[in-house]
Structure formats: structure tokens, C-alpha cells
Scaffold this motif. Structure first.
Motif, PDB file in Angstrom:
ATOM      1  N   ALA A  41       8.665   2.243  -9.926  1.00  0.00           N
ATOM      2  CA  ALA A  41       8.554   3.277  -9.453  1.00  0.00           C
ATOM      3  C   ALA A  41       6.419   3.494  -8.919  1.00  0.00           C
ATOM      4  CB  ALA A  41       9.315   4.688  -9.676  1.00  0.00           C
ATOM      5  N   GLY A  42       5.817   3.260  -9.141  1.00  0.00           N
ATOM      6  CA  GLY A  42       4.794   4.017  -8.792  1.00  0.00           C
ATOM      7  C   GLY A  42       3.772   3.351  -8.013  1.00  0.00           C
ATOM      8  N   LEU A  43       4.533   2.525  -7.479  1.00  0.00           N
ATOM      9  CA  LEU A  43       4.054   1.169  -6.968  1.00  0.00           C
ATOM     10  C   LEU A  43       4.581   1.303  -5.258  1.00  0.00           C
ATOM     11  CD1 LEU A  43       3.350  -2.644  -8.796  1.00  0.00           C
ATOM     12  CD2 LEU A  43       1.884  -1.235  -8.217  1.00  0.00           C
ATOM     13  N   ARG A  44       5.770   1.615  -5.352  1.00  0.00           N
ATOM     14  CA  ARG A  44       6.577   2.110  -4.670  1.00  0.00           C
ATOM     15  C   ARG A  44       6.149   3.227  -3.778  1.00  0.00           C
ATOM     16  NH1 ARG A  44      11.262   0.106  -7.462  1.00  0.00           N
ATOM     17  NH2 ARG A  44      11.359   2.207  -8.612  1.00  0.00           N
ATOM     18  N   PHE A  45       6.250   4.129  -4.560  1.00  0.00           N
ATOM     19  CA  PHE A  45       4.786   5.018  -4.375  1.00  0.00           C
ATOM     20  C   PHE A  45       3.853   4.741  -3.126  1.00  0.00           C
ATOM     21  CE2 PHE A  45       7.666   8.555  -7.231  1.00  0.00           C
ATOM     22  CZ  PHE A  45       8.149   9.238  -5.793  1.00  0.00           C
ATOM     23  N   ARG A  46       3.104   4.314  -4.089  1.00  0.00           N
ATOM     24  CA  ARG A  46       1.559   3.429  -3.659  1.00  0.00           C
ATOM     25  C   ARG A  46       2.050   3.037  -2.235  1.00  0.00           C
ATOM     26  NH1 ARG A  46      -1.502  -0.711  -3.896  1.00  0.00           N
ATOM     27  NH2 ARG A  46      -3.552  -0.786  -4.269  1.00  0.00           N
ATOM     28  N   ARG A  47       3.061   2.098  -2.288  1.00  0.00           N
ATOM     29  CA  ARG A  47       3.211   1.228  -0.753  1.00  0.00           C
ATOM     30  C   ARG A  47       3.413   1.958  -0.042  1.00  0.00           C
ATOM     31  NH1 ARG A  47       5.593  -2.556  -2.327  1.00  0.00           N
ATOM     32  NH2 ARG A  47       7.398  -0.675  -2.815  1.00  0.00           N
ATOM     33  N   ALA A  48       3.847   3.252   0.425  1.00  0.00           N
ATOM     34  CA  ALA A  48       3.864   4.176   0.586  1.00  0.00           C
ATOM     35  C   ALA A  48       3.244   5.153   0.990  1.00  0.00           C
ATOM     36  CB  ALA A  48       5.451   4.822   0.973  1.00  0.00           C
ATOM     37  N   TRP A  49       2.159   5.422   0.759  1.00  0.00           N
ATOM     38  CA  TRP A  49       0.898   6.425   0.798  1.00  0.00           C
ATOM     39  C   TRP A  49       0.283   6.358   2.058  1.00  0.00           C
ATOM     40  CZ3 TRP A  49       1.318   9.787  -2.888  1.00  0.00           C
ATOM     41  CH2 TRP A  49       0.597  10.959  -3.272  1.00  0.00           C
ATOM     42  N   PRO A  50       0.484   5.361   2.738  1.00  0.00           N
ATOM     43  CA  PRO A  50      -0.448   5.430   4.133  1.00  0.00           C
ATOM     44  C   PRO A  50       0.638   6.561   4.968  1.00  0.00           C
ATOM     45  CG  PRO A  50      -0.780   3.452   3.508  1.00  0.00           C
ATOM     46  CD  PRO A  50       0.316   3.636   2.738  1.00  0.00           C
ATOM     47  N   GLU A  51       2.067   6.703   4.773  1.00  0.00           N
ATOM     48  CA  GLU A  51       2.788   7.239   5.808  1.00  0.00           C
ATOM     49  C   GLU A  51       2.840   9.052   4.736  1.00  0.00           C
ATOM     50  OE1 GLU A  51       3.825   4.210   4.775  1.00  0.00           O
ATOM     51  OE2 GLU A  51       2.831   3.652   6.373  1.00  0.00           O
ATOM     52  N   THR A  52       1.716   8.879   4.074  1.00  0.00           N
ATOM     53  CA  THR A  52       1.979  10.280   3.612  1.00  0.00           C
ATOM     54  C   THR A  52       1.812  11.136   3.834  1.00  0.00           C
ATOM     55  OG1 THR A  52       3.006   9.141   1.291  1.00  0.00           O
ATOM     56  CG2 THR A  52       2.676  11.404   1.374  1.00  0.00           C
ATOM     57  N   GLU A  53       2.148  12.124   4.280  1.00  0.00           N
ATOM     58  CA  GLU A  53       1.634  13.177   5.329  1.00  0.00           C
ATOM     59  C   GLU A  53       0.134  14.381   4.441  1.00  0.00           C
ATOM     60  OE1 GLU A  53       2.625  17.790   7.903  1.00  0.00           O
ATOM     61  OE2 GLU A  53       4.040  16.699   6.775  1.00  0.00           O
ATOM     62  N   GLY A  54      -0.487  14.654   5.135  1.00  0.00           N
ATOM     63  CA  GLY A  54      -1.755  15.378   3.831  1.00  0.00           C
ATOM     64  C   GLY A  54      -2.291  14.136   2.735  1.00  0.00           C
ATOM     65  N   ALA A  55      -1.921  13.045   2.578  1.00  0.00           N
ATOM     66  CA  ALA A  55      -2.038  12.213   1.354  1.00  0.00           C
ATOM     67  C   ALA A  55      -3.395  12.009   2.016  1.00  0.00           C
ATOM     68  CB  ALA A  55      -1.768  11.654   0.753  1.00  0.00           C
ATOM     69  N   LEU A  56      -4.954  11.952   0.952  1.00  0.00           N
ATOM     70  CA  LEU A  56      -6.406  10.939   1.356  1.00  0.00           C
ATOM     71  C   LEU A  56      -5.861   9.864   0.722  1.00  0.00           C
ATOM     72  CD1 LEU A  56      -8.479  14.003   1.377  1.00  0.00           C
ATOM     73  CD2 LEU A  56      -7.487  13.058   3.256  1.00  0.00           C
ATOM     74  N   GLY A  57      -5.521   9.925  -1.068  1.00  0.00           N
ATOM     75  CA  GLY A  57      -5.274   8.582  -0.969  1.00  0.00           C
ATOM     76  C   GLY A  57      -5.306   8.470  -2.450  1.00  0.00           C
ATOM     77  N   LEU A  58      -4.697   7.794  -3.562  1.00  0.00           N
ATOM     78  CA  LEU A  58      -3.772   7.848  -4.217  1.00  0.00           C
ATOM     79  C   LEU A  58      -4.818   6.837  -5.382  1.00  0.00           C
ATOM     80  CD1 LEU A  58      -1.610   8.236  -6.173  1.00  0.00           C
ATOM     81  CD2 LEU A  58      -0.974   6.461  -5.041  1.00  0.00           C
ATOM     82  N   TRP A  59      -5.178   7.000  -6.661  1.00  0.00           N
ATOM     83  CA  TRP A  59      -4.866   6.006  -7.518  1.00  0.00           C
ATOM     84  C   TRP A  59      -4.170   5.416  -8.443  1.00  0.00           C
ATOM     85  CZ3 TRP A  59      -9.950   9.139  -7.312  1.00  0.00           C
ATOM     86  CH2 TRP A  59     -11.001   8.364  -6.822  1.00  0.00           C
ATOM     87  N   PHE A  60      -3.708   4.191  -8.542  1.00  0.00           N
ATOM     88  CA  PHE A  60      -2.507   4.122  -9.624  1.00  0.00           C
ATOM     89  C   PHE A  60      -3.296   3.198 -10.822  1.00  0.00           C
ATOM     90  CE2 PHE A  60       0.979   1.171 -11.114  1.00  0.00           C
ATOM     91  CZ  PHE A  60       1.362   1.811 -11.317  1.00  0.00           C
TER      92      PHE A  60
END
Length: 136
Positions: A41-60
Motif C-alpha cells: 500500500a505504501g509503495l502504491r502511494f510512492r508510485r503515484a507521488w509525482p502526480e500528487t498535488e503540492g507534494a515536494l517529496g516522500l521517503w518510504f
């Protein structure tokens, strides 16, 4: 000392001057059988992260046995995080894993979008170097 295996993913937001909003979820999975489901589930969020509005980055991130699943997300502003938290996909994950573990969440403002600085701040919280922040 606790070691974290971590993966970075850039977000959709452009770099900003000034402060950024950081959110950290420290999720301790109760049983090993749920670790793969939580990680996926976390990796699915990570995969979509480049399309997440306002998100600058993410560490999993995770610890050696995988039971501790961590996300550290960096946002332009708190409203961007709130929009993500209210999204159907996030609400579904919260519902699906409500009883699979224990979640500790903390947010803070980082002076600037500096990955090294923000990860150090996250580690301070994850390892208990900041006494007033709960951690696993």
C-alpha cells in the motif's frame, strides 16, 4: 542504533523558497503476515507521488524486520497535506489497515526544502532524540 532503509521519491511540486510542511507516519505493524500488505500500500502511494498535488517529496522507510513502516512526506503547505489526507485512496488505506498496527503521526515546519536537513529531523523524532515526540 536504529537503521532505516529508505527510498526517496520526488513529488509534483516545484522547489520552494522558504519553509515547507513535513508529515511523518510511523506505523508499527502488529503481525508479520500484514507486513507485505502494508508495504505494498505504501509503495502504491510512492508510485503515484509525482502526480500528487503540492507534494515536494516522500521517503518510504522501514526497519530491518519490516514491521515498522515509515513515511516522511514534504509539502508546500499544510493545505496540500490535508487535501491528500481527504483523498479517497488515502481514506481507503486508513480504513483497510486501521486494526493492523499502531500509527504515530507528527508534523513540523522545516526551515527550507533541504532533504538532508529534513531526514535528520525525521531521524531525531524516529529514534527518540526529541523527548516530546512519541515513537516506536
Amino acid at each position: 542504533m536504529t537503521r532505516f532503509l529508505r527510498l526517496w521519491k520526488d513529488g509534483a511540486g516545484a522547489a520552494v523558497d522558504g519553509s515547507v510542511h513535513v508529515s511523518m507516519n510511523d506505523y508499527l505493524v502488529r503481525g508479520f503476515r500484514d507486513v507485505p500488505r502494508v508495504a505494498m500500500a505504501g509503495l502504491r502511494f510512492r508510485r503515484a507521488w509525482p502526480e500528487t498535488e503540492g507534494a515536494l517529496g516522500l521517503w518510504f522507510a522501514t526497519t530491518g524486520d519490516g514491521r515498522r513502516q515509515i513515511s516522511v512526506s514534504v509539502w508546500r503547505e499544510p493545505a496540500d497535506l490535508q487535501r491528500f489526507v481527504r483523498s479517497p485512496g488515502h481514506r481507503r488505506v486508513v480504513r483497510d489497515f486501521r486494526d493492523a498496527g499502531v500509527l504515530l503521526n507528527t508534523t513540523w515546519t522545516a526551515e527550507r526544502f533541504d532533504r538532508r536537513l529534513i531526514w535528520r529531523q525525521a531521524e531525531d523524532r524516529l529514534t527518540g532524540r526529541l523527548a516530546d515526540v512519541p515513537h516506536h
